[in-house]
Structures are given as structure tokens and as C-alpha cells.
Design a protein around this motif. Structure first.
Motif, PDB file in Angstrom:
ATOM      1  N   TYR A  97      33.725 -19.746   1.970  1.00 21.84           N
ATOM      2  CA  TYR A  97      34.896 -18.867   2.003  1.00 21.84           C
ATOM      3  C   TYR A  97      35.121 -18.202   0.648  1.00 21.84           C
ATOM      4  N   ASN A  98      35.027 -18.989  -0.399  1.00 23.76           N
ATOM      5  CA  ASN A  98      35.281 -18.472  -1.742  1.00 23.76           C
ATOM      6  C   ASN A  98      34.295 -17.377  -2.113  1.00 23.76           C
ATOM      7  N   ILE A  99      33.011 -17.600  -1.837  1.00 27.47           N
ATOM      8  CA  ILE A  99      31.999 -16.620  -2.234  1.00 27.47           C
ATOM      9  C   ILE A  99      32.106 -15.352  -1.399  1.00 27.47           C
ATOM     10  N   ILE A 100      32.452 -15.492  -0.111  1.00 30.69           N
ATOM     11  CA  ILE A 100      32.569 -14.318   0.756  1.00 30.69           C
ATOM     12  C   ILE A 100      33.795 -13.488   0.379  1.00 30.69           C
ATOM     13  N   VAL A 101      34.924 -14.147   0.238  1.00 30.45           N
ATOM     14  CA  VAL A 101      36.162 -13.424  -0.066  1.00 30.45           C
ATOM     15  C   VAL A 101      36.094 -12.779  -1.439  1.00 30.45           C
ATOM     16  N   THR A 102      35.590 -13.512  -2.432  1.00 28.58           N
ATOM     17  CA  THR A 102      35.520 -12.972  -3.791  1.00 28.58           C
ATOM     18  C   THR A 102      34.595 -11.766  -3.873  1.00 28.58           C
ATOM     19  N   ASN A 103      33.439 -11.843  -3.225  1.00 30.65           N
ATOM     20  CA  ASN A 103      32.459 -10.766  -3.339  1.00 30.65           C
ATOM     21  C   ASN A 103      32.705  -9.620  -2.368  1.00 30.65           C
ATOM     22  N   ILE A 104      33.063  -9.923  -1.123  1.00 35.11           N
ATOM     23  CA  ILE A 104      33.249  -8.868  -0.135  1.00 35.11           C
ATOM     24  C   ILE A 104      34.625  -8.228  -0.259  1.00 35.11           C
ATOM     25  N   VAL A 105      35.679  -9.055  -0.171  1.00 34.41           N
ATOM     26  CA  VAL A 105      37.051  -8.533  -0.216  1.00 34.41           C
ATOM     27  C   VAL A 105      37.440  -8.113  -1.623  1.00 34.41           C
ATOM     28  N   GLY A 106      36.987  -8.855  -2.623  1.00 34.41           N
ATOM     29  CA  GLY A 106      37.401  -8.572  -3.996  1.00 34.41           C
ATOM     30  C   GLY A 106      36.548  -7.577  -4.740  1.00 34.41           C
ATOM     31  N   LEU A 107      35.345  -7.249  -4.216  1.00 39.94           N
ATOM     32  CA  LEU A 107      34.476  -6.333  -4.957  1.00 39.94           C
ATOM     33  C   LEU A 107      33.865  -5.239  -4.082  1.00 39.94           C
ATOM     34  N   VAL A 108      33.116  -5.628  -3.063  1.00 37.35           N
ATOM     35  CA  VAL A 108      32.333  -4.645  -2.300  1.00 37.35           C
ATOM     36  C   VAL A 108      33.239  -3.631  -1.620  1.00 37.35           C
ATOM     37  N   ILE A 109      34.225  -4.100  -0.855  1.00 37.00           N
ATOM     38  CA  ILE A 109      35.116  -3.178  -0.135  1.00 37.00           C
ATOM     39  C   ILE A 109      35.908  -2.288  -1.097  1.00 37.00           C
ATOM     40  N   PRO A 110      36.565  -2.839  -2.135  1.00 32.64           N
ATOM     41  CA  PRO A 110      37.271  -1.952  -3.079  1.00 32.64           C
ATOM     42  C   PRO A 110      36.362  -0.939  -3.756  1.00 32.64           C
ATOM     43  N   LEU A 111      35.149  -1.380  -4.131  1.00 32.93           N
ATOM     44  CA  LEU A 111      34.227  -0.464  -4.796  1.00 32.93           C
ATOM     45  C   LEU A 111      33.778   0.650  -3.859  1.00 32.93           C
ATOM     46  N   LEU A 112      33.535   0.330  -2.604  1.00 35.27           N
ATOM     47  CA  LEU A 112      33.161   1.349  -1.623  1.00 35.27           C
ATOM     48  C   LEU A 112      34.293   2.346  -1.413  1.00 35.27           C
ATOM     49  N   VAL A 113      35.522   1.843  -1.334  1.00 35.02           N
ATOM     50  CA  VAL A 113      36.676   2.732  -1.169  1.00 35.02           C
ATOM     51  C   VAL A 113      36.795   3.683  -2.358  1.00 35.02           C
ATOM     52  N   MET A 114      36.631   3.157  -3.570  1.00 43.40           N
ATOM     53  CA  MET A 114      36.711   3.995  -4.762  1.00 43.40           C
ATOM     54  C   MET A 114      35.628   5.062  -4.770  1.00 43.40           C
ATOM     55  N   VAL A 115      34.392   4.649  -4.495  1.00 40.64           N
ATOM     56  CA  VAL A 115      33.275   5.602  -4.542  1.00 40.64           C
ATOM     57  C   VAL A 115      33.446   6.694  -3.495  1.00 40.64           C
ATOM     58  N   VAL A 116      33.782   6.307  -2.264  1.00 39.14           N
ATOM     59  CA  VAL A 116      33.926   7.288  -1.188  1.00 39.14           C
ATOM     60  C   VAL A 116      35.089   8.244  -1.462  1.00 39.14           C
ATOM     61  N   CYS A 117      36.235   7.693  -1.821  1.00 35.59           N
ATOM     62  CA  CYS A 117      37.422   8.535  -2.047  1.00 35.59           C
ATOM     63  C   CYS A 117      37.242   9.464  -3.241  1.00 35.59           C
ATOM     64  N   TYR A 118      36.761   8.917  -4.343  1.00 35.26           N
ATOM     65  CA  TYR A 118      36.629   9.744  -5.535  1.00 35.26           C
ATOM     66  C   TYR A 118      35.483  10.741  -5.421  1.00 35.26           C
ATOM     67  N   SER A 119      34.494  10.455  -4.566  1.00 38.22           N
ATOM     68  CA  SER A 119      33.445  11.449  -4.325  1.00 38.22           C
ATOM     69  C   SER A 119      33.996  12.663  -3.577  1.00 38.22           C
ATOM     70  N   LYS A 120      35.092  12.485  -2.859  1.00 40.82           N
ATOM     71  CA  LYS A 120      35.775  13.599  -2.203  1.00 40.82           C
ATOM     72  C   LYS A 120      36.802  14.255  -3.128  1.00 40.82           C
ATOM     73  N   ILE A 121      37.397  13.439  -3.989  1.00 38.24           N
ATOM     74  CA  ILE A 121      38.443  13.949  -4.876  1.00 38.24           C
ATOM     75  C   ILE A 121      37.868  14.840  -5.971  1.00 38.24           C
ATOM     76  N   ILE A 122      36.750  14.447  -6.568  1.00 44.44           N
ATOM     77  CA  ILE A 122      36.190  15.182  -7.708  1.00 44.44           C
ATOM     78  C   ILE A 122      35.842  16.626  -7.349  1.00 44.44           C
ATOM     79  N   PRO A 123      35.124  16.908  -6.233  1.00 46.44           N
ATOM     80  CA  PRO A 123      34.854  18.321  -5.901  1.00 46.44           C
ATOM     81  C   PRO A 123      36.130  19.126  -5.667  1.00 46.44           C
TER      82      PRO A 123
END
Length: 359
Positions: A204-230
Motif C-alpha cells: 500500500y505504501n509503495i503504491i500510494v506514494t509512487n502512483i498517487v503522490g508522484l505519477v498522477i500529479p506529474l501527469l496532470v502537470m505535464v498535460v495541463c501545462y503543455s496546453k497552457i504554454i501554447p
């Protein structure tokens, strides 16, 4: 988040040696683990870095909270998110003095409840900080890319409801930290850590820390800001280049500070659980300690990234600092803001207003 687990692992392995392989009939490559040097390094490195992070983090995030409370009559949705982000970092920072003391003397003296409570605060502060960064990213995306849809939801009531939901979610995700944390007596010292023998907690700790705490937030940032910058680059605003630079710095800071720790944490989980559970993994433990500590410095950068780069926020901060230090008249906030506003009036007000959402 494996700081307590790391300390417990070091404490346990430095005092308990397994000599069973020496008496087996078949030769083995394993040897008893001796992490004394690693523990001595942690006793100096961890308290020093934790102290610096606490001082800088409390000053920066505390100033953000004071300013937002002082100007609460002019609160916006962005201000609500900034307040909660700063408060999340303060909750996280609150735990570091306890863990610094623990790593320095190798003994937990605060009791079982405080062990569980600090673990819960540690996780809650971390996840709520990440969640509020995601919310601010989504808010910027809607305001800039879908500006005509933004006015309907960017209300104070929506901000309050959203904040309460995020805190409840963060507390729910962190609750296992309270359940599985405990104080264990080991001869002449007590340790505070999660249940290292519980496979459910480890997974649980490794999944939540890596998926919920890193992968999902990082994907949201990359996708959103890739639309915001242009969208920003097509605006006629003198602030667009500054806004783009801030976005790049924001994503880079999150990536380079948290990804190394999460990679080390995941590798340590795999090797200690499935690949080579009988090995010492001393180098990997050292990497965990170093990368985790530097990842914690992200809460010191949040006030700079999200608050102090804004002209309005900086003006208020300088005014407050001038009141706290009456003899300091070298900073003229009036000149700073007047010249900035006159410069921004050259371009479209609407474009500057949207770019201001970023900076």
C-alpha cells in the motif's frame, strides 16, 4: 514516505546479526549487515538538513499564511489554494523536528501515540500539499485554456468545499500510517516505525506514494501545462515569457526533487521484498536517506514558486516586512508596483490578467 522505516531498518540491522548462514552446509555470499557507518552518517546528515528545511520552510510558509489571513477580506480561489498549500507544508514540517531528534539519538522518547500522530501528520501534510498543487494546476488550465467556463466555478464557496474535500481525502489516504505505526522496544532503545513485516502495508505504501503522490500529479502537470504554454505564447502580454519560465521551473522542481526518491524507494521495495531480501542494500539505503531529505526541501520552494513571484503578493509581503522592521526603508513597494503596473498597461489587460494567474 519511508523515513521512519529507514531508521528502524538501520537500528534493527545494526544490533541484530543473523549467523545462520555460517553454520549451513552450503556456501553463501551473504554476510551479517553492519550499518553502523550509515547510522553515524544519518545522525549528522538528517538533523542538519531537517533543521535547515524547518527554518526556511516555517519562515516562508508562515509568512504566506500570515499575509493571507491579514488580507482575508480580499480572498480569491487562488488565495484559498495558496493558504491550504502553505498550511499543508507547515503540517509536514511540524514532524521534522521529532524525526531529527529521533535520528540523532537513535531512540524514540515521545510515546506510542505521538509516533502514530507524527506519522499521520507526515503523510497528511505531504499528500495534501501534492493535491493542492494538482488543484492549482487544474485551476490554471481551466482559466487560461477554457476561460469562458472559469467564472462559474471559481467561487469562494467552491474553494472552501474543495479544500475540505482535499483535507478529508489526504487524511483518509494517510490513515493507514496511523494504524500501522507503532513503538517497538529493542533492548536499550525504542523505535518508531511502520510495521515492516506487514506485506499489506508495504505494498500500500509503495503504491500510494509512487502512483498517487508522484505519477498522477506529474501527469496532470505535464498535460495541463503543455496546453497552457501554447495559449500563453499566443497572448499579447509582457508577462507571458515570465509565466512560461515559472511553469518550467515549477514542473522541473517537482520532478527533480521527488522522482529520485521515489525511484530509490521503489527499487528498495523490490530488492528487499522480492529480488534479494537477504542482502544488506547499504548503498540503496544511503541513496534513500539522501534523496528523501532533498525531496523534503520542496516544501521550502512552494512559497517562492506559488506566492512570492506574484506582484500583488510580493507587495503585501514587503509591506508586512517593513512593519516588522520599521528602520528598513530601502525597499519601496510603491515604486515597484507602480512601475510594474504602468509597464503592463501597454498590452492587453485581459492577457495580463490571465498571465497573472500563473505569476
Amino acid at each position: 514516505m519511508s523515513m521512519s522505516a529507514d531508521l528502524e531498518s538501520l537500528n534493527h540491522e545494526s544490533t541484530t546479526f543473523d549467523y545462520s548462514d555460517y553454520y549451513s552446509d552450503s556456501p553463501t555470499l551473504y554476510h551479517p549487515c553492519n550499518d553502523v557507518d550509515l547510522m553515524n552518517f544519518g545522525r549528522v546528515f538528517l538533523p542538519t538538513l531537517y533543521s535547515l528545511v524547518c527554518i526556511v520552510g516555517f519562515l516562508g510558509n508562515g509568512l504566506v499564511v500570515c499575509l493571507l489571513v491579514k488580507h482575508r477580506n480580499h480572498t480569491t480561489l487562488t488565495d484559498i489554494c495558496l493558504f491550504n498549500l502553505a498550511f499543508s507544508d507547515l503540517v509536514f514540517l511540524l514532524t521534522l523536528p521529532f524525526y531529527a531528534h529521533y535520528s540523532m539519538i537513535n531512540h524514540w522518547i515521545f510515546g506510542d501515540f505521538m509516533c502514530r500522530f507524527m506519522s499521520t501528520c507526515h503523510y497528511t501534510g505531504y499528500f495534501s500539499s501534492v493535491f493542492f498543487m494538482v488543484v492549482m494546476t487544474l485551476d490554471r488550465y481551466v482559466v487560461i485554456v477554457h476561460i469562458h467556463r472559469a467564472a462559474g466555478y471559481r467561487t469562494l464557496r467552491a474553494g472552501v468545499v474543495l479544500s475540505m474535500s482535499i483535507w478529508l481525502l489526504s487524511l483518509g489516504v494517510s490513515l493507514p500510517g496511523f494504524i500501522f505505526s507503532k513503538v517497538t522496544d529493542n533492548f536499550n532503545y525504542s523505535s518508531c516505525s511502520q510495521d515492516l513485516e506487514n506485506s499489506t502495508w508495504n505494498i500500500y505504501n509503495i503504491i500510494v506514494t509512487n502512483i498517487v503522490g508522484l505519477v498522477i500529479p506529474l501527469l496532470v502537470m505535464v498535460v495541463c501545462y503543455s496546453k497552457i504554454i501554447p495559449t500563453l505564447m499566443n497572448m499579447r502580454s509582457v508577462k507571458r515569457h515570465r509565466a512560461v519560465k515559472l511553469i518550467v521551473f515549477l514542473v522541473a522542481a517537482f520532478f527533480f526533487l521527488w522522482v529520485p526518491f521515489n525511484i530509490c524507494s521503489f527499487l528498495y521495495f523490490l530488492k528487499s521484498t522480492y529480488i534479494s531480501p537477504n542482502e544488506c542494500h547499504t548503498d540503496l539505503k544511503l541513496s534513500l536517506i539522501v534523496t528523501e531529505t532533498f525531496a523534503y526541501t520542496h516544501c521550502c520552494l512552494n512559497p517562492i514558486i506559488y506566492a512570492f513571484v506574484g506582484q500583488k503578493f510580493m507587495k503585501r509581503a514587503l509591506q508586512l516586512l517593513r512593519k516588522w522592521v520599521p528602520g528598513n526603508r530601502t525597499l519601496s513597494t510603491r515604486d515597484l508596483t507602480d512601475s510594474s503596473f504602468r509597464k503592463s498597461s501597454v498590452s492587453s489587460r485581459s492577457s495580463d490578467m490571465i498571465a497573472t494567474i500563473i505569476i
